[in-house]
Design a protein around this motif. Structure first.
Motif, PDB file in Angstrom:
ATOM      1  N   THR A  44       0.841  -1.202   0.000  1.00 29.64           N
ATOM      2  CA  THR A  44       0.000   0.000   0.000  1.00 29.64           C
ATOM      3  C   THR A  44       0.875   1.251   0.000  1.00 29.64           C
ATOM      4  O   THR A  44       0.558   2.241  -0.665  1.00 29.64           O
ATOM      5  CB  THR A  44      -0.953  -0.023   1.220  1.00 29.64           C
ATOM      6  N   ASP A 168      -5.747  -1.226  -5.065  1.00 25.96           N
ATOM      7  CA  ASP A 168      -5.210  -1.856  -3.857  1.00 25.96           C
ATOM      8  C   ASP A 168      -6.157  -2.961  -3.404  1.00 25.96           C
ATOM      9  O   ASP A 168      -7.228  -2.680  -2.864  1.00 25.96           O
ATOM     10  CB  ASP A 168      -5.022  -0.811  -2.748  1.00 25.96           C
ATOM     11  N   GLU A 169      -5.773  -4.200  -3.624  1.00 25.65           N
ATOM     12  CA  GLU A 169      -6.553  -5.380  -3.251  1.00 25.65           C
ATOM     13  C   GLU A 169      -8.002  -5.323  -3.734  1.00 25.65           C
ATOM     14  O   GLU A 169      -8.932  -5.445  -2.936  1.00 25.65           O
ATOM     15  CB  GLU A 169      -6.519  -5.565  -1.733  1.00 25.65           C
TER      16      GLU A 169
END
Ligand SMILES: Nc1ncnc2c1ncn2[C@@H]1O[C@H](COP(=O)(O)OP(=O)(O)OP(=O)(O)O)[C@@H](O)[C@H]1O
Ligand SMILES: [Mg+2]
Length: 260
Positions: A44, A168-169
């Motif tokens: 991140t 992000d994910e």
């Protein structure tokens, strides 16, 4: 080809701890990257550097040929789309799905009194359609399922037609059908003539989309490997990245891993 992201010897230090150490990483136009690593690896943080939200403590970071620290980030940020659960958490529950996407044209959250160009309204409608949200346009964001929420935040990130899309994910918390649907949509993005360069963070090699070309593996804020997927998505590299012996297998354009 010019660089979309170019990090040279970038470190990020927080509270005396190096959370990203001496990272050299270049993403060229036409490449699509996945960033893989365990919890706390710095994934991140790398994405936030690329999004101009975190400035390196040392080293130099260039994004879309602009040097972070020298460029006005408010001019650069509209060229970068970011979707993450942290951003999704900032969307008011009462916001209608159409407005979650549309308000991105003004880089605001929460519709107030802005008036929108008919072209913006049309683009938002098109994105809702593409991301399977057309029938949910009037629904409130707080009532969406996890999968619908992920798609809405990605549609929002695409609203300003970014050159770089950071995810992000995006597949975290999705069921099998939802994951496969999302990965297919991410892969379909590449069909667009003005497709953004995509950098996607994930914990799972099963979530690497078919169209991904390169991988960056991180562990403890350090790069384990970076390069073309067929070179870095190996049993050795993934074992080193996650700190346990695993076997990685390739299935056409997709991948899987299991502990040995
Ligand atoms: N402000 C801070 N002060 C101290 N440590 C921090 C700070 N911000 C982040 N960290 C630490 O930096 C490390 C990397 O964080 P980061 O969020 O980039 O990891 P990640 O790879 O995204 O992990 P995850 O897979 O769990 O999301 C973590 O150990 C985190 O606790
Ligand atoms: Mg993270």
């Amino acid at each position: 080809m010019s660089d979309v992201i170019n990090l040279v010897d970038v470190s990020v230090v927080r509270s005396g701890t190096t959370i990203l150490g001496n990272l050299d990483w270049a993403v060229a136009e036409g490449e699509n990257w996945v960033v893989l690593g365990p919890n706390g690896a710095g994934k991140t943080t790398v994405l936030q550097v690329a999004a101009t939200l975190v400035h390196p403590s040392s080293g130099t970071a260039e994004v879309l040929d602009e040097r972070i620290g020298r460029v006005d980030v408010f001019e650069l940020r509209p060229r970068i789309g970011l979707a993450s659960s942290a951003l999704a958490a900032q969307v008011p529950d009462s916001e209608r799905v159409r407005d979650v996407v549309l308000t991105s044209a003004w880089a605001v959250l929460g519709r107030w009194r802005e008036s929108y160009d008919p072209a913006d309204e049309q683009r938002a409608r098109d994105l809702l359609q593409t991301w399977g949200l057309a029938s949910l346009a009037d629904q409130r964001f707080g009532t969406l399922s996890e999968g619908e929420r992920k798609r809405a935040t990605i549609a929002r990130a695409l609203m300003a037609d970014p050159e770089l899309l950071l995810l992000d994910e995006p597949a975290a918390g999705l069921d099998l059908a939802g994951r496969e649907d999302l990965l297919r949509r991410i892969d379909d993005l590449a069909d667009d003539d003005f497709a953004p360069t995509v950098v996607m963070v994930t914990h799972h090699v099963e979530e690497v989309p078919a169209g991904a070309t390169h991988g960056l593996m991180l562990r403890g804020g350090r790069m384990v490997a970076a390069g073309p997927l067929e070179e870095v998505l190996t049993s050795d590299t993934i074992s080193a990245t996650f700190g346990l012996p695993v076997e990685v297998q390739r299935h056409g354009q997709r991948w899987s891993a299991r502990a040995l």
